[in-house]
Design a protein around this motif. Structure first.
Motif, PDB file in Angstrom:
ATOM      1  N   ALA A 194       0.815  -1.212   0.000  1.00 19.79           N
ATOM      2  CA  ALA A 194       0.000   0.000   0.000  1.00 19.79           C
ATOM      3  C   ALA A 194       0.851   1.265   0.000  1.00 19.79           C
ATOM      4  O   ALA A 194       0.415   2.323  -0.468  1.00 19.79           O
ATOM      5  N   SER A 195       2.070   1.158   0.510  1.00 18.56           N
ATOM      6  CA  SER A 195       2.943   2.335   0.585  1.00 18.56           C
ATOM      7  C   SER A 195       3.836   2.485  -0.650  1.00 18.56           C
ATOM      8  O   SER A 195       4.522   3.498  -0.787  1.00 18.56           O
ATOM      9  N   ARG A 196       3.819   1.476  -1.525  1.00 15.23           N
ATOM     10  CA  ARG A 196       4.663   1.533  -2.725  1.00 15.23           C
ATOM     11  C   ARG A 196       3.929   2.197  -3.882  1.00 15.23           C
ATOM     12  O   ARG A 196       2.698   2.172  -3.953  1.00 15.23           O
ATOM     13  N   SER A 197       4.694   2.736  -4.810  1.00 14.58           N
ATOM     14  CA  SER A 197       4.129   3.297  -6.032  1.00 14.58           C
ATOM     15  C   SER A 197       4.159   2.198  -7.097  1.00 14.58           C
ATOM     16  O   SER A 197       5.103   2.091  -7.883  1.00 14.58           O
ATOM     17  N   THR A 198       3.112   1.388  -7.118  1.00 14.12           N
ATOM     18  CA  THR A 198       3.104   0.176  -7.938  1.00 14.12           C
ATOM     19  C   THR A 198       3.285   0.461  -9.420  1.00 14.12           C
ATOM     20  O   THR A 198       4.086  -0.189 -10.094  1.00 14.12           O
ATOM     21  N   PHE A 199       2.581   1.451  -9.931  1.00 17.00           N
ATOM     22  CA  PHE A 199       2.578   1.692 -11.369  1.00 17.00           C
ATOM     23  C   PHE A 199       3.846   2.392 -11.859  1.00 17.00           C
ATOM     24  O   PHE A 199       4.093   2.466 -13.059  1.00 17.00           O
ATOM     25  N   GLN A 200       4.642   2.910 -10.951  1.00 24.16           N
ATOM     26  CA  GLN A 200       5.914   3.529 -11.334  1.00 24.16           C
ATOM     27  C   GLN A 200       7.105   2.599 -11.081  1.00 24.16           C
ATOM     28  O   GLN A 200       8.243   2.944 -11.382  1.00 24.16           O
ATOM     29  N   SER A 201       6.824   1.402 -10.527  1.00 17.62           N
ATOM     30  CA  SER A 201       7.897   0.470 -10.194  1.00 17.62           C
ATOM     31  C   SER A 201       8.183  -0.451 -11.374  1.00 17.62           C
ATOM     32  O   SER A 201       7.279  -0.781 -12.155  1.00 17.62           O
ATOM     33  N   PRO A 202       9.444  -0.874 -11.546  1.00 13.72           N
ATOM     34  CA  PRO A 202       9.773  -1.818 -12.625  1.00 13.72           C
ATOM     35  C   PRO A 202       9.100  -3.170 -12.405  1.00 13.72           C
ATOM     36  O   PRO A 202       8.824  -3.564 -11.270  1.00 13.72           O
ATOM     37  N   MET A 203       8.825  -3.870 -13.496  1.00 14.38           N
ATOM     38  CA  MET A 203       8.131  -5.149 -13.422  1.00 14.38           C
ATOM     39  C   MET A 203       8.803  -6.160 -14.339  1.00 14.38           C
ATOM     40  O   MET A 203       9.129  -5.856 -15.489  1.00 14.38           O
ATOM     41  N   ALA A 204       9.016  -7.368 -13.821  1.00 14.95           N
ATOM     42  CA  ALA A 204       9.533  -8.477 -14.622  1.00 14.95           C
ATOM     43  C   ALA A 204       8.731  -9.714 -14.253  1.00 14.95           C
ATOM     44  O   ALA A 204       8.792 -10.182 -13.107  1.00 14.95           O
ATOM     45  N   ILE A 205       7.951 -10.230 -15.197  1.00 10.69           N
ATOM     46  CA  ILE A 205       7.024 -11.333 -14.927  1.00 10.69           C
ATOM     47  C   ILE A 205       7.623 -12.669 -15.360  1.00 10.69           C
ATOM     48  O   ILE A 205       8.098 -12.797 -16.490  1.00 10.69           O
ATOM     49  N   TYR A 206       7.572 -13.658 -14.465  1.00  8.68           N
ATOM     50  CA  TYR A 206       8.019 -15.009 -14.786  1.00  8.68           C
ATOM     51  C   TYR A 206       6.791 -15.886 -15.012  1.00  8.68           C
ATOM     52  O   TYR A 206       6.017 -16.142 -14.090  1.00  8.68           O
ATOM     53  N   GLU A 207       6.593 -16.323 -16.248  1.00  9.45           N
ATOM     54  CA  GLU A 207       5.463 -17.200 -16.574  1.00  9.45           C
ATOM     55  C   GLU A 207       5.872 -18.647 -16.333  1.00  9.45           C
ATOM     56  O   GLU A 207       6.935 -19.079 -16.798  1.00  9.45           O
ATOM     57  N   CYS A 208       5.032 -19.388 -15.636  1.00 13.64           N
ATOM     58  CA  CYS A 208       5.452 -20.715 -15.182  1.00 13.64           C
ATOM     59  C   CYS A 208       4.309 -21.727 -15.220  1.00 13.64           C
ATOM     60  O   CYS A 208       3.176 -21.423 -14.808  1.00 13.64           O
ATOM     61  N   HIS A 209       4.611 -22.931 -15.711  1.00 10.40           N
ATOM     62  CA  HIS A 209       3.684 -24.059 -15.631  1.00 10.40           C
ATOM     63  C   HIS A 209       4.199 -24.982 -14.536  1.00 10.40           C
ATOM     64  O   HIS A 209       5.248 -25.624 -14.685  1.00 10.40           O
ATOM     65  N   LEU A 210       3.468 -25.038 -13.426  1.00  7.69           N
ATOM     66  CA  LEU A 210       3.967 -25.742 -12.234  1.00  7.69           C
ATOM     67  C   LEU A 210       4.258 -27.220 -12.494  1.00  7.69           C
ATOM     68  O   LEU A 210       5.210 -27.780 -11.949  1.00  7.69           O
ATOM     69  N   GLY A 211       3.433 -27.856 -13.329  1.00 10.01           N
ATOM     70  CA  GLY A 211       3.586 -29.291 -13.535  1.00 10.01           C
ATOM     71  C   GLY A 211       4.862 -29.691 -14.254  1.00 10.01           C
ATOM     72  O   GLY A 211       5.327 -30.823 -14.109  1.00 10.01           O
ATOM     73  N   SER A 212       5.411 -28.797 -15.032  1.00  4.75           N
ATOM     74  CA  SER A 212       6.634 -29.129 -15.777  1.00  4.75           C
ATOM     75  C   SER A 212       7.840 -28.317 -15.312  1.00  4.75           C
ATOM     76  O   SER A 212       8.954 -28.567 -15.753  1.00  4.75           O
TER      77      SER A 212
END
Length: 262
Positions: A171-189
């Motif tokens: 709640a105290s962070r500026s979410t939309f101004q922060s860098p983002m790196a998404i890791y897409e993952c299939h748990l089964g493999s």
């Protein structure tokens, strides 16, 4: 031995007793389902497509009527002639525990006394053409491990979330101004064990720590899971969904998944 001849008076008395028994059964059923689990307002919101928490009413939910505990079931089957609850307790008999239609909403409801958590079930849909179709519950929170296709009664109400500190920091962070790196993952493999039990799938709890450590080490900020809802075929990677409210049982129970998210 002399056989007593049945008179018209006897037949009338027997028919009257039958009617009384049927009425008593109907009144008892009404008593067990009263007050209605799905109110008139619930049904109005459902039919208008605006009940965003309908999962709390549809599907299987533990209830107590008087001193009797059991499971309440509700499913939408607007074109069905009749709907029954089938499970181990009634030998999967499609006529043993018939449900009641709720006005013209298309919703059928039923109450199964004595039924608890961890039990498999389906709905037996009686069609107007005379067929009986055995269907999993689209609102179930859990399902049988494949290749089984039954739904399973579970509770998701008493999990204690431990993310209060993280939520306060977010709640105290500026979410939309922060860098983002998404890791897409299939748990089964993504990672498996050497064990042949459950085809080597890891539990959500174990995956939680392994995946979090890996993402932190690699600098990822978010995880996007592929096909986590229940599905019948491994090769689909989860994109043939049969239970939108049920995290797949390949990796554990719903509360294990809640731990994973936590």
């Amino acid at each position: 031995m002399a056989v007593k001849k049945t008179t018209k008076k006897d037949e009338t008395a027997a028919e009257k007793k039958k009617t009384v028994r049927s009425t008593a059964k109907a009144e008892k059923k009404e008593e067990l389902l009263s007050p209605a689990f799905l109110s008139t307002f619930d049904r109005y919101l459902f039919n208008s497509g605006r009940d965003y928490k309908i999962y709390k009413k549809m599907g299987a939910h533990f209830t107590k009527v008087g001193d009797t505990e059991g499971m309440h079931f509700a499913v939408w089957a607007p074109h069905a002639e009749a709907v029954g609850i089938v499970c181990d307790r009634n030998g999967w008999n499609p006529n043993a525990n018939l449900m009641s239609p709720l006005d013209q909403s298309g919703i059928w409801e039923g109450w199964f006394p004595g039924m608890g958590y961890g039990e498999l079930y389906k709905y037996a849909i009686h069609t107007k053409s005379g067929q009986i179709l055995y269907k999993a519950d689209p609102y179930a929170f859990s399902a049988e491990f494949r290749p089984g296709t039954a739904s399973k009664t579970v509770s998701i109400d008493d999990y204690f979330w431990e993310d209060q500190k993280w939520m306060a920091e977010r709640a105290s962070r500026s979410t939309f101004q922060s860098p983002m790196a998404i890791y897409e993952c299939h748990l089964g493999s993504w990672l498996k064990t050497d064990s042949q039990d459950e085809n080597g799938f890891m539990n959500y709890k174990d995956l939680a720590h392994e995946l979090a450590d890996y993402c932190n080490y690699m600098g990822y900020t978010h995880v996007e899971l592929m096909g986590i809802a229940e599905h019948p075929f491994d090769g689909s990677w989860g994109y043939q969904v049969t239970g939108y409210y049920a995290p797949t049982s390949r990796y554990g129970e719903p509360k294990d998944f809640m731990y994973f998210v936590d």
